[in-house]
Design a protein around this motif. Sequence first.
Motif, short mmCIF file in Angstrom:
data_model
loop_
_atom_site.label_atom_id
_atom_site.label_comp_id
_atom_site.label_asym_id
_atom_site.label_seq_id
_atom_site.Cartn_x
_atom_site.Cartn_y
_atom_site.Cartn_z
N GLY A 160 39.66 31.14 29.98
CA GLY A 160 39.35 32.50 29.32
C GLY A 160 38.30 32.59 28.25
N GLY A 161 37.93 33.54 27.84
CA GLY A 161 36.75 33.67 27.00
C GLY A 161 35.58 33.07 27.36
N TYR A 162 34.90 32.25 26.61
CA TYR A 162 33.74 31.16 26.70
C TYR A 162 34.08 29.97 27.23
N ALA A 163 35.39 29.86 27.65
CA ALA A 163 35.75 28.38 28.38
C ALA A 163 36.42 28.84 29.67
N GLN A 164 35.39 28.87 30.72
CA GLN A 164 35.84 29.43 31.82
C GLN A 164 35.39 28.52 32.79
N VAL A 165 35.91 28.61 33.99
CA VAL A 165 35.06 28.03 35.23
C VAL A 165 34.73 29.32 36.24
N VAL A 166 33.46 29.15 36.95
CA VAL A 166 32.91 30.48 37.57
C VAL A 166 32.67 29.92 38.78
N PRO A 167 32.38 30.53 39.95
CA PRO A 167 32.45 32.14 39.65
C PRO A 167 33.96 32.47 39.68
N MET A 168 34.28 33.13 38.60
CA MET A 168 35.79 33.22 38.08
C MET A 168 36.49 34.16 39.26
N GLU A 169 35.57 35.38 39.81
CA GLU A 169 36.42 36.33 40.65
C GLU A 169 36.85 35.59 41.92
N ASP A 170 35.71 34.86 42.40
CA ASP A 170 36.16 34.18 43.91
C ASP A 170 37.18 33.08 43.57
N ILE A 171 37.31 32.49 42.52
CA ILE A 171 38.21 31.18 42.31
C ILE A 171 39.63 31.94 42.05
N ASN A 172 39.75 33.04 41.51
CA ASN A 172 41.18 33.59 41.38
C ASN A 172 41.73 34.42 42.55
#
Length: 554
Positions: A108-120
């Motif tokens: 969350g915030g500025y500690a995320q793995v991306v691409p967030m939408e695809d992963i979730n």
Amino acid sequence: MKSDVEISQEAKMAPITTITERLGISDDDLEQYGKYKAKVNFKSENAHNKGKLILVTSINPTAAGEGKTTVTIGLGDALTALHKKVALALREPSLGPVMGMKGGATGGGYAQVVPMEDINLHFTGDFDALTEAHNTLSALIDNHIQHGNQLNIDPRQITWKRVLDVNDRELRQVVVGLGGRTSGVPRQDGFDITVASELMAILCLSTSLQDLKKRISKILIGYTYDRKPVYVSDLHVEGALTLLLKDAIKPNLVQTLEQTPAFIHGGPFANIAHGCNSILATQAALTYGDYAITEAGFGSDLGAEKFMDIVTPRLDKVPDCVVVVATVRALKLNGGADKHHLDTEDLTALKKGVVNLKRHVEGMQQYGKPVIVAINKFASDSESELSYLSNYVSTQLGVTGEMINSWAEGGKGGIELAKKVIAASENTDEFHELYDHQNSTIMEKMHAIVTKIYGGANVELSTKAKNQLKRIEKLGYGNLPVCMAKTQYSFTDNVKELGAPENFTIHVSDLQLKLGAGFVVALTGKILTMPGLPSHPAALNMDIDENGRITGLF
């Protein structure tokens, strides 16, 4: 403050080939899923576990979670900022909580793995493949019965349910086979969520495609009319099921917002399954990184215990350091604060609730490796609360503690924690097993978990569970490890017993033999393997416009 999805959408991601170049992964071992995602053809025989292994866990959480994944990612980015070669190993999100209440598993915030939408959402299709493979086996079982039932399977004793990757309480108990002779044999059935499937556990514990097939062949699907066990190998379909999972077994590679490599693979829940990402992903992180950071689901009483006692023996590597994530919010809840007023300063509740942190730390210390407390800072935390908690960790618990604020600051917010993790991971302390894996009985293993990790006193089996235990022991599987299925909100099996209760009894209602995974699942209290949606599911906040831009995804 921008939402998680807004921050994610503004991220400047590096091509996944840039990430693999940094790790030293060859193009021949890479299968790209677009520009920013890939599967890695990693083979367990090439693993050399050269890196330091850091296990991140937490205290008993609030319903929204305590930011354990955020801390894991922030710690990885902080180590990267300190010029360390780092690789994360995380679980994949399930659509059940994504569309429900808790949210995804991308930080969350500025500690995320991306691409967030695809992963979730559907990511690379691993959960879809697992769901299809699981339900294909269900169809093959019923088809065998329909066409003569040469194996003499008793429909009343089929133990293999169907699954879906949704939270759907309506499907917990169903009747199948209605509609006459051509529609099958009517019987009672039910659905679990995909992350509770034994195939999910098998995928996460397999070290190769052939190991996967061997484990699938061992799955117990039910019993005959004369009470003899029936396995997948009796149906001769392990090859077909493995074929459906040939791509799903390969670890997925993505990156954090600060371009730290992240293997995301597998996703068993820790309250109803073993709660850890795949062995292959962890081995890959250890092989390609000098520091491999992994997390185990929910609190240390669930995911971390299972990582130590179920995963570690198969991984051939023990953690060099354990990080226990604590928040002021969760400790106030465990101290009796109203769940609707956790943003209000309440030192009285905090002082009562710290016993929960104490028990989690002491439980992890029994394994012999260094334990560090990471205080995950929330904007609502007061200086008095943070000061008290920091002082409690250093003076009362006597362990290393450090504040982390990666949600707001990314890797920069975890630099001091990273330095302490580096120092702690240099230890040569001996790892201690919680119980004798080879010679302890199932009851002895459950008792060890309840007394040493939960702080309880006894284990009580229902009449059904007692009969199941007798059958398990008669079949010769009485020395398997135990996967406890328990609420994540309490050390007990009662969701309302917060803090650090003592002298309690854990009530086991059901014992499920998972021979492919290689453990026995003990269902306790009122635990459910098919969750339901809350009154206001997260799905109500989600939308997508004509340009494909997603909103409301956290």
